[in-house]
Design a protein around this motif. Structure first.
Motif, PDB file in Angstrom:
ATOM      1  N   UNK A   1       0.823  -1.215   0.000  1.00  0.00           N
ATOM      2  CA  UNK A   1       0.000   0.000   0.000  1.00  0.00           C
ATOM      3  C   UNK A   1       0.857   1.265   0.000  1.00  0.00           C
ATOM      4  N   UNK A   2       0.360   2.288  -0.660  1.00  0.00           N
ATOM      5  CA  UNK A   2       1.007   3.593  -0.672  1.00  0.00           C
ATOM      6  C   UNK A   2      -0.052   4.680  -0.623  1.00  0.00           C
ATOM      7  N   UNK A   3       0.292   5.749   0.060  1.00  0.00           N
ATOM      8  CA  UNK A   3      -0.532   6.950   0.058  1.00  0.00           C
ATOM      9  C   UNK A   3       0.303   8.086  -0.526  1.00  0.00           C
ATOM     10  N   UNK A   4      -0.332   8.920  -1.331  1.00  0.00           N
ATOM     11  CA  UNK A   4       0.404  10.000  -1.979  1.00  0.00           C
ATOM     12  C   UNK A   4      -0.376  11.293  -1.823  1.00  0.00           C
ATOM     13  N   UNK A   5       0.344  12.325  -1.414  1.00  0.00           N
ATOM     14  CA  UNK A   5      -0.250  13.658  -1.326  1.00  0.00           C
ATOM     15  C   UNK A   5       0.574  14.603  -2.178  1.00  0.00           C
ATOM     16  N   UNK A   6      -0.091  15.291  -3.105  1.00  0.00           N
ATOM     17  CA  UNK A   6       0.602  16.174  -4.033  1.00  0.00           C
ATOM     18  C   UNK A   6      -0.086  17.522  -4.069  1.00  0.00           C
ATOM     19  N   UNK A   7       0.722  18.555  -4.129  1.00  0.00           N
ATOM     20  CA  UNK A   7       0.206  19.902  -4.355  1.00  0.00           C
ATOM     21  C   UNK A   7       1.135  20.568  -5.359  1.00  0.00           C
ATOM     22  N   UNK A   8       0.556  21.149  -6.402  1.00  0.00           N
ATOM     23  CA  UNK A   8       1.384  21.698  -7.462  1.00  0.00           C
ATOM     24  C   UNK A   8       0.717  22.859  -8.162  1.00  0.00           C
TER      25      UNK A   8
ATOM     26  N   UNK B   1      -3.183  29.399 -15.896  1.00  0.00           N
ATOM     27  CA  UNK B   1      -2.573  29.129 -14.600  1.00  0.00           C
ATOM     28  C   UNK B   1      -3.388  28.015 -13.941  1.00  0.00           C
ATOM     29  N   UNK B   2      -2.702  27.042 -13.375  1.00  0.00           N
ATOM     30  CA  UNK B   2      -3.430  25.925 -12.763  1.00  0.00           C
ATOM     31  C   UNK B   2      -2.837  25.596 -11.405  1.00  0.00           C
ATOM     32  N   UNK B   3      -3.699  25.127 -10.527  1.00  0.00           N
ATOM     33  CA  UNK B   3      -3.316  24.678  -9.191  1.00  0.00           C
ATOM     34  C   UNK B   3      -4.009  23.341  -8.954  1.00  0.00           C
ATOM     35  N   UNK B   4      -3.277  22.374  -8.451  1.00  0.00           N
ATOM     36  CA  UNK B   4      -3.909  21.065  -8.246  1.00  0.00           C
ATOM     37  C   UNK B   4      -3.424  20.427  -6.954  1.00  0.00           C
ATOM     38  N   UNK B   5      -4.312  19.620  -6.396  1.00  0.00           N
ATOM     39  CA  UNK B   5      -4.030  18.885  -5.163  1.00  0.00           C
ATOM     40  C   UNK B   5      -4.596  17.482  -5.322  1.00  0.00           C
ATOM     41  N   UNK B   6      -3.791  16.478  -4.946  1.00  0.00           N
ATOM     42  CA  UNK B   6      -4.230  15.085  -5.071  1.00  0.00           C
ATOM     43  C   UNK B   6      -3.902  14.335  -3.787  1.00  0.00           C
ATOM     44  N   UNK B   7      -4.867  13.604  -3.286  1.00  0.00           N
ATOM     45  CA  UNK B   7      -4.656  12.650  -2.205  1.00  0.00           C
ATOM     46  C   UNK B   7      -5.109  11.297  -2.735  1.00  0.00           C
ATOM     47  N   UNK B   8      -4.166  10.380  -2.879  1.00  0.00           N
ATOM     48  CA  UNK B   8      -4.497   9.104  -3.520  1.00  0.00           C
ATOM     49  C   UNK B   8      -3.916   7.942  -2.743  1.00  0.00           C
ATOM     50  N   UNK B   9      -4.508   6.769  -2.982  1.00  0.00           N
ATOM     51  CA  UNK B   9      -4.053   5.512  -2.381  1.00  0.00           C
ATOM     52  C   UNK B   9      -3.944   4.461  -3.487  1.00  0.00           C
ATOM     53  N   UNK B  10      -2.911   3.642  -3.416  1.00  0.00           N
ATOM     54  CA  UNK B  10      -2.817   2.522  -4.358  1.00  0.00           C
ATOM     55  C   UNK B  10      -2.271   1.304  -3.652  1.00  0.00           C
ATOM     56  N   UNK B  11      -2.690   0.142  -4.108  1.00  0.00           N
ATOM     57  CA  UNK B  11      -2.209  -1.124  -3.551  1.00  0.00           C
ATOM     58  C   UNK B  11      -2.344  -2.210  -4.610  1.00  0.00           C
ATOM     59  N   UNK B  12      -1.561  -3.272  -4.464  1.00  0.00           N
ATOM     60  CA  UNK B  12      -1.519  -4.364  -5.448  1.00  0.00           C
ATOM     61  C   UNK B  12      -1.765  -5.693  -4.750  1.00  0.00           C
ATOM     62  N   UNK B  13      -2.969  -6.246  -4.838  1.00  0.00           N
ATOM     63  CA  UNK B  13      -3.243  -7.558  -4.234  1.00  0.00           C
ATOM     64  C   UNK B  13      -2.349  -8.663  -4.791  1.00  0.00           C
ATOM     65  N   UNK B  14      -1.895  -8.515  -6.042  1.00  0.00           N
ATOM     66  CA  UNK B  14      -0.970  -9.467  -6.653  1.00  0.00           C
ATOM     67  C   UNK B  14      -0.160  -8.709  -7.698  1.00  0.00           C
ATOM     68  N   UNK B  15       0.784  -9.396  -8.305  1.00  0.00           N
ATOM     69  CA  UNK B  15       1.619  -8.733  -9.301  1.00  0.00           C
ATOM     70  C   UNK B  15       0.830  -8.328 -10.534  1.00  0.00           C
ATOM     71  N   UNK B  16      -0.338  -8.928 -10.743  1.00  0.00           N
ATOM     72  CA  UNK B  16      -1.129  -8.621 -11.939  1.00  0.00           C
ATOM     73  C   UNK B  16      -2.279  -7.658 -11.668  1.00  0.00           C
TER      74      UNK B  16
END
Length: 865
Positions: free
Chosen positions: A481-488, A500-515
């Motif tokens: 599992x990973x959590x990512x927080x980005x502001x740009x 002009x753009x401003x963005x914010x992302x809070x995301x989670x990802x995980x891999x139950x298997x290699x596929x």
């Protein structure tokens, strides 16, 4: 880009001419002697049944020369090479009495000798030999070797008494022949009884609990592949049941029958033998395989080879002992969560693999070293896990040169500072800055000559799910599992509307298997502000041309004279002396036509209103407050796997949370009754995408690739259309390659806008990939698809998907491409031809622009799918 297309067409014609000269001027049999035969085909028959299985055909030791669409290109390239270029040069040099002396006087003898090694004399032949392919002359020694391979293969399938022979069949064309391989299989052997001889009691007990899962079954035909699969299954079973040191070499089988003697029943008895390991010091002494449990687990953080055990400090945490130098730089929980061995639990190979993956996923340590030490009872293990840290800080620099339809040339530069283990929990912080400077292709788009772009973002990654509630039971750590927080942010100058753009992302990802991979963007906020909205009609010149054409009929209208100026841009309409002023004249003309009591007819009002709505949509600021979920499945085992599929499903929703909050925190509204946040109407829509890719390996060097894409975004509530940055476009190097990006659609419209986009997209791609010569590959492709408007405020019926009849608007482009494999990436050049163009009249849709003059060339990096 027109100059670039012209150059690409020129070189395409040159390449086509060279290919034609090669095809006409080469003799395929040029290097085939009179007593030799060129192999043109291999055929395999097993009991008179023709075999087309590629695995079996791959056993043939000698194959015909490769072809490109049936033409032996590499063979004929090889034939262009001279056998003895040195001798030919010497013959030429001595053909005239004083030629050598004159060259020596003119160049010097040393330079004449160097000329002998030059590309013109020798290098060209070496080049053609390197990229070409020598003629496949039938060699009976290789043919006999192929027979032996085929017999061995069918032996492995239970046909122990098979026999093979070959026949050389002369072709009707001279000095050519094909080979027919014939295998007489005889009756296959089947397995009668299966017995076991397992030396270890622990292994015997484990085996008996899973015997029904065996690949080797009574009554089935003998197949060596099943025995190999069973050995792999048992090895994995034992190593995941506590036997940490089990080796596959301990497994063998005895066939209890002489298979060289044929019989009516053709049955065989099989005995499974699992031996104990032999001692390293004494090959005659063996120890039983035993089940091991973990007695102690040691983690060496900041491991250094030069450090001694006496100099290390240690702490105990959750049944782990952590050793470190001076001070512990990592939180004990962060280290313990990456280890899947548990005290008093049995050893499992699966836990070892998961531990390696998770430690690597931390992005803080180098690849770990894990050691297992058994105790004197041979039932307990001590595990030592050595973690060598990666550098705390690292710097990545990027520089690139670009070219586009907006910039003649541009330079892009960027820098990223990476900081590891920021808070002691193996977090990774990336701080990036990027910028670009370019020279405008069309200075009329701006008062300036140069463009510039500046941006940056802060991105922090946590190797866990960062959430108020404990998610470990739902998403355990072995799922990486990973959590990512980005502001740009990003700023553009002299590019379009100077966004002009401003963005914010809070995301989670995980891999139950290699596929399998899951990604949730719980929060994806993007604010887009268009600074230079007065530049709209300079940027979107197709829209301006349409409006200016409408305005031609109103030049003499009272009160309209101030809207025009002479020759504002004569390239837009050579027949007009007057053009609408930008932006004052264009905007004032729109207001006058749409004003109550206007003299314009209803059709003109509708056209101008459509232009006004597009201008408002593309110049308004956007606030997108979205969440999305993406599921990805990839069956590819490695980069060399050419038989696989990829599936991606994405669901996205925007604006719902802000809409719900309206009942709690009242928002302001604009004249269109839209809710405003920070004086900007927020977007509200639902979006779904389905992307499927399938590859079939036709041979060791040929692949058939297919892709299908369906995406739809439906606005509702606070929105009547989809934001431009979240809409779909068609055309370009990774889509329908017979059209440039943004030129295709929507529907049956013909290049309606400078950047055509819509909220529904269908794309289908089929590509046949084949080798040409060396690292040069070729492709034939067919791209189908289009974009449409649906469930939004678009009123043009030609751009709207109304029913299944709209599928007649699906465009078809076909073409061919060249690829050069640089190992680390593939350079790609594709030429697309409009095969079916829905923008044409019904009678001219097929092949009306199917010629090199109207071809579209696309350059890309790596394969499009």
């Amino acid at each position: 880009m027109r100059g670039s297309y012209g150059l690409l067409r020129y070189w395409a014609k040159i390449g086509l001419l060279l290919l034609m000269l090669t095809m006409v001027g080469c003799n395929t049999l040029k290097k085939v002697e009179d007593d030799e035969l060129l192999l043109i085909k291999n055929s395999i028959y097993a009991d008179d049944e023709k075999i087309s299985n590629e695995d079996i055909r791959g056993l043939i030791a000698q194959k015909p020369n490769s072809t490109v669409l049936g033409y032996p290109l590499r063979l004929n390239l090889y034939n262009l090479a001279k056998e003895n270029p040195d001798s030919s040069f010497t013959d030429w040099l001595h053909r005239k009495e004083k030629r050598e002396q004159r060259l020596n006087n003119f160049l010097s003898k040393k330079q004449v000798d160097r000329l002998r090694e030059s590309f013109v004399v020798k290098g060209a032949s070496d080049f053609f030999k390197r990229i070409g392919e020598p003629p496949a002359i039938i060699d009976t020694a290789l043919t006999q070797k192929s027979i032996e391979r085929l017999e061995a293969y069918y032996n492995s399938k239970g046909y122990f008494n098979n026999s093979g022979a070959y026949t050389i069949v002369n072709s009707k064309r001279k000095k050519r022949a094909e080979i027919e391989y014939n295998i007489n299989l005889e009756k296959p052997f089947h397995i009668d009884t299966i017995t076991t001889n397992i030396a270890s009691k622990d292994l015997d007990s484990i085996y008996n609990t899973t015997v029904e899962a065996s690949f080797v079954k009574q009554g089935e035909q003998f197949d060596l592949a099943n025995f190999n699969n069973e050995r792999e299954r048992l090895t994995a079973l034992f190593r995941n049941s506590g036997v940490y040191n089990f080796q596959e070499s301990s497994i063998n089988y005895d066939i209890l029958r002489d298979t060289t003697i044929a019989a009516d029943d053709q049955l065989m008895d099989v005995q499974l033998n699992i031996q104990n390991p032999r001692s390293v010091n004494d090959s005659t002494n063996t120890n039983d395989y035993r089940i091991h449990r973990f007695k102690k687990i040691n983690i060496y953080a900041d491991y250094q080879i030069t450090a001694t055990g006496d100099s290390l400090k240690s702490i105990d945490y959750d049944n782990y002992t952590i050793f470190y130098n001076n001070e512990l730089k990592y939180r004990p929980k962060a280290l313990a969560d990456a280890i899947f061995f548990l005290k008093d639990s049995i050893y499992r190979d699966l836990d070892r693999i998961r531990t390696y993956r998770q430690i690597t996923n931390l992005n803080t340590f180098k690849y770990p070293n894990i050691e297992f030490i058994p105790d004197s009872t041979r039932t307990q293990l001590t595990s030592n896990i050595y973690l060598a840290p990666r550098p705390k800080f690292s710097l990545n620099l990027d520089f690139d040169v670009t070219h586009s339809n907006i910039q003649q040339v541009g330079t892009v530069f960027g820098a990223t500072v990476i900081t590891r283990n920021v808070f002691g929990g193996a977090e990774t912080l990336n701080i990036s800055a990027r910028g670009s400077v370019g020279l405008l292709t069309n200075p009329s788009l701006s008062n300036e000559t140069f463009t510039s772009e500046l941006g940056g973002d802060i991105n922090i990654t946590f190797p866990r799910i960062w959430f108020p509630f404990n998610t470990e039971k739902i998403i355990p750590y072995y799922m990486l599992p990973q959590s990512r927080f980005l502001i740009g942010t990003n700023f553009q100058q002299n590019l379009g509307l100077d966004r002009q753009s401003f963005n914010t992302i809070l995301s989670y990802n995980w891999s139950p298997s290699t596929s399998l991979k899951n990604n949730i963007e719980l929060l994806n906020v993007e604010f887009v502000r268009n600074v230079n909205t007065d530049n709209f009609f300079n940027v979107y010149q197709n829209t301006y041309s349409t409006l200016d054409g409408i305005a031609d009929d109103f030049e003499s209208e009272p009160g309209f004279e101030d809207f025009y100026d002479e020759n504002v841009d004569p390239m837009l309409d050579d027949n007009d002396e007057l053009n609408l002023l930008i932006p004052e004249g264009a905007n004032s003309f729109i207001d006058a036509i749409l004003a109550p009591g206007s003299s314009a007819d209803s059709e003109t009002v509708a056209s101008v209103q459509s232009i006004d709505e597009r201008q408002q949509r593309l110049t308004e600021n956007n606030l997108i407050f979205a969440s999305n979920y993406t599921f990805t499945k990839d069956s590819r085992t490695d980069i060399n796997d050419n038989n696989f599929y990829q599936l991606r499903i994405k669901l996205e929703s925007a604006g719902n949370l802000l809409s719900i909050l309206d009942g709690i925190v009242p928002y302001n509204k604009n004249d269109d009754d839209q809710l405003l946040v920070f004086s900007v109407p927020f977007s509200q829509y639902v979006k779904t995408e389905f992307d499927f890719i399938r590859h079939w390996e036709l041979s060791s060097s040929e692949v058939l690739a297919f892709r299908s894409f369906l995406g739809m975004a439906v606005p509702y509530g606070n929105s009547e259309s989809i934001p431009f940055v979240r809409s779909y476009f068609a055309g370009g190097s990774n889509d329908n390659r017979a059209w440039n990006a943004y030129e295709l659609g929507p529907g049956s419209t013909n290049n309606l806008n400078d950047f055509n986009e819509a909220n529904l997209k269908i794309a289908l791609n089929l590509e046949y990939r084949f080798p040409i010569a060396g690292d040069v590959k070729g492709a034939l492709f067919a791209d189908a698809g289009n974009i449409w408007n649906v469930f939004d405020n678009e009123e043009n019926p030609d751009a709207v998907f109304s029913d299944l009849g709209s599928l007649a608007d699906i465009a078809l482009g076909t073409g061919l491409g060249l690829r050069y494999d640089f190992t680390y990436f593939v350079f790609r050049l594709d030429m697309g031809l409009k095969t079916y163009n829905p923008a044409e009249e019904a009678s001219r849709r097929w092949f009306s622009d199917y010629n090199l003059r109207n071809a579209v060339f696309n350059i890309g990096i790596n394969y499009p799918f």
